[in-house]
Scaffold this active site. Structure first.
Site, PDB file in Angstrom:
ATOM      1  N   HIS A 221       0.829  -1.214   0.000  1.00  0.00           N
ATOM      2  CA  HIS A 221       0.000   0.000   0.000  1.00  0.00           C
ATOM      3  C   HIS A 221       0.867   1.270   0.000  1.00  0.00           C
ATOM      4  O   HIS A 221       0.745   2.100  -0.903  1.00  0.00           O
ATOM      5  CB  HIS A 221      -0.997  -0.045   1.167  1.00  0.00           C
ATOM      6  CG  HIS A 221      -1.688   1.257   1.435  1.00  0.00           C
ATOM      7  ND1 HIS A 221      -2.537   1.856   0.528  1.00  0.00           N
ATOM      8  CD2 HIS A 221      -1.631   2.103   2.494  1.00  0.00           C
ATOM      9  CE1 HIS A 221      -2.980   2.999   1.032  1.00  0.00           C
ATOM     10  NE2 HIS A 221      -2.447   3.180   2.222  1.00  0.00           N
TER      11      HIS A 221
ATOM     12  N   HIS B 122       3.366   6.863   6.052  1.00  0.00           N
ATOM     13  CA  HIS B 122       2.094   7.482   6.457  1.00  0.00           C
ATOM     14  C   HIS B 122       1.231   6.624   7.382  1.00  0.00           C
ATOM     15  O   HIS B 122       0.409   7.150   8.107  1.00  0.00           O
ATOM     16  CB  HIS B 122       1.303   7.979   5.237  1.00  0.00           C
ATOM     17  CG  HIS B 122       0.524   6.927   4.519  1.00  0.00           C
ATOM     18  ND1 HIS B 122       1.046   6.189   3.493  1.00  0.00           N
ATOM     19  CD2 HIS B 122      -0.746   6.485   4.691  1.00  0.00           C
ATOM     20  CE1 HIS B 122       0.134   5.346   3.051  1.00  0.00           C
ATOM     21  NE2 HIS B 122      -0.974   5.501   3.760  1.00  0.00           N
TER      22      HIS B 122
ATOM     23  N   GLU C  23       0.184   4.949  13.071  1.00  0.00           N
ATOM     24  CA  GLU C  23      -1.140   4.443  13.375  1.00  0.00           C
ATOM     25  C   GLU C  23      -1.135   2.914  13.559  1.00  0.00           C
ATOM     26  O   GLU C  23      -1.798   2.393  14.441  1.00  0.00           O
ATOM     27  CB  GLU C  23      -2.108   4.831  12.255  1.00  0.00           C
ATOM     28  CG  GLU C  23      -3.569   4.588  12.560  1.00  0.00           C
ATOM     29  CD  GLU C  23      -4.020   5.218  13.870  1.00  0.00           C
ATOM     30  OE1 GLU C  23      -3.575   6.346  14.171  1.00  0.00           O
ATOM     31  OE2 GLU C  23      -4.802   4.571  14.590  1.00  0.00           O
ATOM     32  N   ASP C  24      -0.354   2.221  12.762  1.00  0.00           N
ATOM     33  CA  ASP C  24      -0.469   0.764  12.712  1.00  0.00           C
ATOM     34  C   ASP C  24       0.672  -0.021  13.368  1.00  0.00           C
ATOM     35  O   ASP C  24       0.673  -1.241  13.336  1.00  0.00           O
ATOM     36  CB  ASP C  24      -0.591   0.290  11.251  1.00  0.00           C
ATOM     37  CG  ASP C  24      -1.878   0.797  10.607  1.00  0.00           C
ATOM     38  OD1 ASP C  24      -2.767   1.237  11.368  1.00  0.00           O
ATOM     39  OD2 ASP C  24      -1.991   0.767   9.374  1.00  0.00           O
TER      40      ASP C  24
ATOM     41  N   ASP D 228      -3.262   8.183  -1.076  1.00  0.00           N
ATOM     42  CA  ASP D 228      -3.703   7.143  -0.148  1.00  0.00           C
ATOM     43  C   ASP D 228      -5.123   6.694  -0.512  1.00  0.00           C
ATOM     44  O   ASP D 228      -5.426   5.517  -0.655  1.00  0.00           O
ATOM     45  CB  ASP D 228      -3.642   7.738   1.270  1.00  0.00           C
ATOM     46  CG  ASP D 228      -4.074   6.761   2.343  1.00  0.00           C
ATOM     47  OD1 ASP D 228      -3.722   5.570   2.243  1.00  0.00           O
ATOM     48  OD2 ASP D 228      -4.764   7.194   3.298  1.00  0.00           O
TER      49      ASP D 228
ATOM     50  N   ASP E 149     -18.635  15.359 -27.402  1.00  0.00           N
ATOM     51  CA  ASP E 149     -17.222  15.519 -27.046  1.00  0.00           C
ATOM     52  C   ASP E 149     -16.724  14.319 -26.238  1.00  0.00           C
ATOM     53  O   ASP E 149     -15.838  14.423 -25.427  1.00  0.00           O
ATOM     54  CB  ASP E 149     -16.964  16.831 -26.304  1.00  0.00           C
ATOM     55  CG  ASP E 149     -17.938  17.029 -25.165  1.00  0.00           C
ATOM     56  OD1 ASP E 149     -18.815  16.161 -24.979  1.00  0.00           O
ATOM     57  OD2 ASP E 149     -17.822  18.035 -24.462  1.00  0.00           O
TER      58      ASP E 149
HETATM   59 MN    MN Z   1      -2.888   4.491   3.958  1.00  0.00          MN
END
Ligand code: MN
Length: 747
Positions: A71, A95, A99-100, A164, A284
């Site tokens: 990811h 990123h 958090e993880d 993300d 178009d």
């Molecule tokens: Mn993420």
């Protein structure tokens, strides 16, 4: 010899294909950023960020089954394609680690520095906001506001967040249908407008198509089918047109390349299902794009094409002279080909093309060698994208806290995301406003103070009123005046933008609170001086000195004299309890020595000594039982009874003490009153409802509205039996929304 390149051809259909190469590696990302980041220290830092993330996510798998690290790799691939700088790519890898995993922002700071730590911290906070909710349905406007607020701090946070979300949308298959729909909706509500406004077309368009795929799977498939079905026909005609155009440009020695591109599925969907076009009416669907070297070339090519093909009237747009607020520049025209097919043609330079694809990212493209300063970069972006500052201001407005978050989202989408009217200041600055906005909206957008003191404007050289609707291309200069009375209720119907509306409302609320406050102080002062006067204290200063004593303020828990007067105005405490506390004796009217007449028990008022004196109630101040009263001797006419504070008898020596006849049965007396209120629908009905509930007769009702201030004065004669009932009625009237003062009138 012609210097022109051979026209390169590329049929771009990225948006309708499945994302290519699932399962990229770090080296794929490296291959992209190594083309523009050559500094060894920067490269090392990015590589270390990857290694750190890989270690922290090791053993963790996504719902779709791949190792989690795929990811962040995909996210970084997207942002490296946008040519983001080293800190942004490093933060892209990192990123999700705070958090993880057990990693902290402090760890990141130590290893990668403040800048990367700041980005990761912002992203983590946005992520946490979401996780505090059990389901997506709990995720309300307030959280969206906070996300915007978190993102607005630094445009790099937005880019990472968009990447993300894009990768999460690409891998949405593995989630439950309910989550797929919720995330798709949120993508359309929150992330697409941001991508659009930042001009990152590639991301915007893919996010839209993916959202549509999950929200309207049938329609999505139908559009794919239609595109496919028409492809063969289209290709033949397209090749012919492209060849003819290319030959002519080539003859004129202009360097160019040509692409053709299918309109995004989402935009076809919108035309078909929101605007009710037939698929074949969307002419178009296919755009031919010609990319050349200079602005001059663009206009030359346009001339050549218009000489060859008939342009469709009203379809020519010059976004080069007049860029869109997201900085998009291009020439657009639509032509009818010889075979009757219709094509949209876009003509632009390489630079314009890169802005058209990657928007703001094209501007902050990593600059090799130059010292990168994120603050400078952010400032630069805010200057280039004039709406961005509005966006930040908007997101930090206090008035949108808490419950008002829905208003914020509405305002954001109305005022900023849907702004498509571009108006100029005399200095050439562009202000973008939603359709239907007026001069007053424009004034508020410049500054709240300008809005509040606006009296009119000069638009394209003519003086116009505040409610004039502006259109794209107008040059508007606001006229302000120190003597302006400022906003009034009427302004609310003049403005279109939610931002201006909320500022006007705020101003009116503050003004009302002020008026209410000063009217209460005034009321308290009248009540207390009146009560003192009834006891023979006619000197207002003496009264004020008496009640200003600290012991009085302490007794009634008042912070100041004004505070005490405000409280007295609200009848808590009552004037008599203040007087009682001060232990004030009546000065001029010693009760003990007075003998009142009581011969005529039908008379409402009894007078000292007299028996056969005619007594009448004065019409000027209309005394009612319970009022402090005094008799005034009129030669040959007996006694008229006035309230003690009636200015008509002030200082007179021909007065005589009188009192109410308490034995008299109930009867009612006329009183003239005035009710002051901010006008609103049903105001009169509500006032009359109070009278009805108190059983009071109403005569001579008049309402007078001052349109400038939207203030209403309702005057009427009502019939009451006592001052107590009148007082109760007043407090009920003051409880009506909009009513701020009630007064008895002395003629
Ligand atoms: Mn993420």
């Amino acid at each position: 010899m012609p210097m022109a390149k051979k026209p390169a051809e590329k049929q771009q259909q990225e948006t309708i294909q499945k994302p290519p190469h699932v399962g990229r590696t770090f080296m794929d990302v490296f291959d992209v950023y190594a083309t523009y980041i050559t500094d060894q220290k920067d490269r090392k830092m990015i590589e270390n960020a990857y290694k750190f993330a890989e270690e922290k996510h090791r053993g963790v798998y996504r719902k779709s089954g791949e190792p989690y690290i795929e990811h962040p790799i995909e996210v970084c691939y997207i942002i490296a394609k946008l040519q983001a700088g080293p800190a942004t790519i490093a933060a892209g890898f990192l990123h999700d680690v705070v958090e993880d995993s057990d990693a902290t922002v402090e760890d990141i700071r130590k290893l990668f520095g403040d800048d990367v730590a700041f980005l990761v911290d912002s992203l983590t906070k946005i992520q946490r906001m979401k996780l505090s909710h059990r389901t997506e349905a709990d995720f309300e406007a307030e959280d969206h506001r906070k996300i915007f607020l978190g993102m607005a701090k630094d445009v790099r946070v937005i880019i990472i967040k968009l990447a993300d979300r894009l990768h999460n949308m690409r891998t949405l298959e593995s989630l439950s249908p309910a989550r797929q729909k919720a995330l798709s909706e949120e993508t359309l509500d929150v992330f697409v407008p941001i991508a659009h406004r930042l001009g990152i077309f590639t991301i915007q368009s893919e996010l839209q198509d993916l959202s549509l795929k999950f929200l309207e799977p049938e329609k999505y498939k139908e559009i794919l089918r239609l595109l496919d079905e028409r492809e063969k026909n289209r290709n033949e005609s397209l090749s012919a047109v492209k060849k003819r155009i290319a030959d002519v440009i080539y003859e004129h020695n202009i360097t160019f390349r040509m692409e053709s591109r299918i309109k995004s599925i989402y935009s076809i969907y919108r035309k078909m299902y929101k605007k009710n076009y037939n698929f074949d009416e969307i002419y178009d669907v296919l755009a031919i794009r010609i990319i050349t070297q200079s602005e001059m070339n663009c206009y030359e090519i346009l001339g050549l094409i218009h000489a060859m093909y008939k342009p469709v009237p009203g379809r020519f747009k010059d976004y080069i002279a007049m860029p869109k607020p997201n900085l998009y520049q291009s020439l657009h025209t639509t032509i009818v080909a010889g075979d009757g097919n219709i094509y949209e043609i876009q003509i632009r330079t390489e630079e314009m093309d890169s802005i058209a694809e990657t928007g703001v990212a094209a501007h902050w493209k990593y600059k090799e060698g130059a010292h990168y300063n994120p603050k400078e970069e952010q400032k630069d972006i805010e200057e280039k994208l004039h709406w961005f500052r509005d966006f930040i201001n908007f997101s930090s407005e206090k008035e949108y806290d808490g419950e008002d978050a829905k208003d914020y989202m509405a305002a954001l989408s109305n005022d900023i995301f849907n702004a498509n009217v571009y108006v100029f200041t005399p200095m050439g600055k562009v202000i973008d406003l939603p359709q239907g906005s007026t001069v007053l909206d424009f004034a508020y957008r410049i500054h709240t103070k300008v809005g509040e003191s606006a009296v009119g404007a000069v638009v394209n050289g003519s003086i116009v009123p505040l409610n004039t609707v502006l259109k794209t291309g107008d040059v508007c200069e606001i006229k302000t005046s120190k003597n302006s009375k400022g906003p009034n209720e009427g302004w609310l119907s003049i403005v279109k933008t939610a931002g201006a509306k909320s500022r006007i409302r705020k101003f009116l609320n503050e003004k009302n609170a002020e008026a209410f406050e000063s009217s209460n102080i005034e009321k308290g002062k009248n009540a207390i001086t009146e009560a003192f006067r009834a006891r023979g204290y006619n000197d207002e200063n003496e009264v004020m000195n008496l009640i200003s004593q600290q012991k009085v303020l302490d007794e009634f828990h008042a912070a100041s004299v004004d505070d005490l007067l405000k409280m007295i105005g609200a009848r808590n405490p009552t004037p008599s309890s203040v007087i009682e506390f001060l232990n004030i004796r009546t000065k001029a009217l010693p009760k003990t020595s007075t003998h009142y007449s009581s011969q005529d028990s039908k008379n409402p008022v009894l007078v000292e000594g007299g028996s056969n004196i005619a007594i009448s109630l004065s019409k000027c101040c209309s005394p009612i039982p319970g009022d402090d009263i005094i008799g005034f001797i009129t030669k040959g006419k007996g006694i008229t009874v006035h309230r003690v504070n009636c200015p008509n008898i002030k200082g007179s020596s021909r007065v005589i003490p009188v009192r109410w006849n308490e034995d008299l049965g109930i009867s009612s007396y006329p009183v003239d009153v005035e009710v002051y209120a901010n006008d609103r629908p049903n105001l009169l009905a509500d006032i009359l409802q109070v009278m009805a509930s108190k059983g009071l007769a109403v005569h001579d009702l008049h309402a007078h509205l001052t349109t400038e201030t939207m203030n209403t004065v309702v005057s009427m004669k009502i019939f009451v039996s006592s001052a107590k009932i009148l007082e109760d009625t007043f407090s009920m009237l003051l409880g009506i929304k909009g009513v701020y003062t009630c007064e008895r009138i002395i003629h």
